[in-house]
Design a protein around this motif. Structure first.
Motif, short mmCIF file in Angstrom:
data_model
loop_
_atom_site.label_atom_id
_atom_site.label_comp_id
_atom_site.label_asym_id
_atom_site.label_seq_id
_atom_site.Cartn_x
_atom_site.Cartn_y
_atom_site.Cartn_z
N ASN A 180 -48.47 -34.58 60.13
CA ASN A 180 -48.36 -35.78 58.78
C ASN A 180 -50.02 -35.57 57.79
OD1 ASN A 180 -49.66 -37.02 60.57
ND2 ASN A 180 -48.43 -38.73 60.29
N PHE A 181 -50.47 -34.40 58.38
CA PHE A 181 -51.91 -33.77 58.19
C PHE A 181 -52.60 -32.44 57.70
CE2 PHE A 181 -51.91 -34.85 62.30
CZ PHE A 181 -53.39 -33.61 62.86
N PRO A 182 -53.14 -32.30 57.25
CA PRO A 182 -53.89 -31.14 56.20
C PRO A 182 -54.74 -30.13 57.43
CG PRO A 182 -54.56 -32.52 54.63
CD PRO A 182 -54.00 -33.06 55.60
N LEU A 183 -53.58 -28.96 57.49
CA LEU A 183 -54.76 -28.30 58.82
C LEU A 183 -55.04 -26.89 57.72
CD1 LEU A 183 -51.51 -27.73 61.23
CD2 LEU A 183 -53.40 -29.90 60.84
N LEU A 184 -56.29 -26.68 58.19
CA LEU A 184 -57.50 -25.83 57.71
C LEU A 184 -57.14 -24.41 58.05
CD1 LEU A 184 -57.91 -28.47 56.08
CD2 LEU A 184 -59.78 -28.24 55.43
N SER A 185 -57.67 -23.45 57.52
CA SER A 185 -57.53 -22.08 58.09
C SER A 185 -59.18 -21.29 57.84
CB SER A 185 -56.66 -21.00 57.65
OG SER A 185 -56.92 -19.72 58.09
N ASP A 186 -60.22 -21.34 59.06
CA ASP A 186 -61.08 -21.02 59.16
C ASP A 186 -60.77 -19.74 60.07
OD1 ASP A 186 -63.85 -20.84 58.46
OD2 ASP A 186 -64.33 -22.02 59.98
N SER A 187 -60.22 -18.65 58.92
CA SER A 187 -59.99 -17.71 59.55
C SER A 187 -61.62 -16.73 60.14
CB SER A 187 -59.48 -16.65 58.86
OG SER A 187 -59.96 -16.65 57.91
N SER A 188 -61.82 -16.96 59.05
CA SER A 188 -63.33 -15.60 59.93
C SER A 188 -64.43 -16.50 60.62
CB SER A 188 -64.62 -15.73 58.63
OG SER A 188 -64.95 -17.29 57.33
N GLY A 189 -64.21 -17.80 60.34
CA GLY A 189 -65.63 -18.41 61.71
C GLY A 189 -66.57 -19.35 60.79
N ARG A 190 -66.18 -19.05 59.58
CA ARG A 190 -67.57 -19.34 59.19
C ARG A 190 -67.50 -20.59 58.76
NH1 ARG A 190 -67.40 -21.43 53.77
NH2 ARG A 190 -65.07 -20.87 53.12
N VAL A 191 -67.25 -22.05 58.93
CA VAL A 191 -67.37 -23.09 58.66
C VAL A 191 -67.69 -23.54 59.99
CG1 VAL A 191 -66.06 -25.66 58.28
CG2 VAL A 191 -66.08 -23.58 56.74
N ALA A 192 -66.52 -23.46 61.22
CA ALA A 192 -67.03 -23.64 62.62
C ALA A 192 -68.43 -23.09 62.68
CB ALA A 192 -65.94 -22.98 63.29
N GLU A 193 -69.44 -21.79 62.18
CA GLU A 193 -70.33 -21.64 62.24
C GLU A 193 -71.50 -22.52 62.10
OE1 GLU A 193 -72.25 -17.29 62.56
OE2 GLU A 193 -71.67 -17.67 60.88
N SER A 194 -71.10 -22.92 60.78
CA SER A 194 -71.81 -23.64 59.99
C SER A 194 -72.24 -25.02 60.43
CB SER A 194 -71.46 -24.12 58.18
OG SER A 194 -70.91 -24.83 58.54
N TYR A 195 -71.51 -25.33 60.98
CA TYR A 195 -71.19 -26.49 61.81
C TYR A 195 -71.73 -26.42 63.13
CZ TYR A 195 -69.32 -29.40 58.28
OH TYR A 195 -69.05 -29.89 56.82
N ASP A 196 -72.16 -25.29 63.69
CA ASP A 196 -72.52 -25.03 64.81
C ASP A 196 -71.44 -25.45 66.24
OD1 ASP A 196 -73.86 -23.60 66.66
OD2 ASP A 196 -75.60 -25.82 66.87
N VAL A 197 -70.96 -24.82 65.55
CA VAL A 197 -69.91 -25.08 66.20
C VAL A 197 -68.08 -23.68 66.91
CG1 VAL A 197 -69.58 -27.79 66.38
CG2 VAL A 197 -68.28 -26.37 65.16
#
Length: 184
Positions: free
Chosen positions: A91-108
Motif C-alpha cells: 500500500n505504498f509506492p514502488l519506484l523504478s530505478d531501472s538505470s541504477g542512477r538513484v541507487a548510485e547517487s546514494y552510494d548503494v
C-alpha cells in the motif's frame, strides 16, 4: 553510503501505487513539507525483499505518521511492481530505478549482483523536509534485513522537532478551548 546529516540527492522516478503509474519527485515531496523514507531493495518477488516490504506494509506506524511518504525503490520495472504490489497488497509506492542512477547517487548500488548489473543494495534513508538525511542504513549483504526500530526512533525525533501536535495535543486544545469559534 550517504551518511546522516548529508544532503539527500534529488531525483524523480516513475512509480506505481494502487495500480496507477506516476512520477515521484523528492524535491516536490520535501517542498510540501513532507519527509520521505526511502527503502532500496534488490528485486521484486525475491524472498528477503518480499518479507521486508510486507513488514513495512504491516507496520501501522508508517501509515499513521503524518507528513511521511514511504517509497520502496528497486531496479524492477513498474510492470513488475504492479504484479508484486497486487500479489502482496503493498500500500505504498514502488519506484523504478531501472538505470541504477538513484541507487548510485546514494552510494548503494551493486556493480553486479547475481549476474545482474546496477542493482540497488538493501538500504534505508529517512529524509526530512530540508532534504537532510536523518537516518541511514545500508548493507552489502542482500540477505540482511534492516531493523526498523531505529527508523521509528529517528522518525519520532523528527516529529518532535517539527513540533506538530499529536492526537493527545489536539484533545487538550479542544478541552481547554473556552470560547469555541462558531462554524460558518
Amino acid at each position: 553510503m550517504m551518511n546522516e546529516g548529508a544532503s539527500a540527492p534529488s531525483f524523480t522516478l516513475p512509480g506505481l501505487r494502487d495500480g496507477e503509474q506516476t512520477e515521484y519527485s523528492l524535491d516536490e515531496t520535501t517542498a510540501d513539507d513532507r519527509a520521505a523514507l526511502l527503502v532500496f531493495y534488490p528485486f521484486d518477488f525475491s524472498p528477503v525483499c518480499t518479507n521486508e516490504l510486507c513488514a513495512i506494509r504491516d507496520a501501522e506506524w508508517f501509515q499513521l505518521t503524518p507528513a511521511l511518504d514511504v517509497w520502496a525503490i528497486s531496479g524492477d520495472s513498474v510492470y513488475a511492481h504492479r504484479a508484486f504490489a497486487e500479489e502482496y497488497g503493498l500500500n505504498f509506492p514502488l519506484l523504478s530505478d531501472s538505470s541504477g542512477r538513484v541507487a548510485e547517487s546514494y552510494d548503494v548500488c551493486y556493480d553486479e549482483w547475481e549476474n545482474h548489473e546496477r542493482v540497488p543494495q538493501r538500504a534505508v534513508f529517512l529524509i526530512d523536509s530540508e532534504q537532510t538525511i536523518r537516518y541511514a542504513w545500508a548493507t552489502e549483504d542482500a540477505l540482511e534485513k534492516p531493523d526498523f526500530f531505529p527508523v521509528k526512533d529517528a522518525l519520532e525525533t523528527l516529529e518532535a522537532e517539527r513540533d506538530e501536535p499529536g492526537p493527545e495535543d489536539v484533545e487538550l486544545a479542544v478541552e481547554y478551548n473556552e470560547e469555541p469559534e462558531p462554524l460558518t
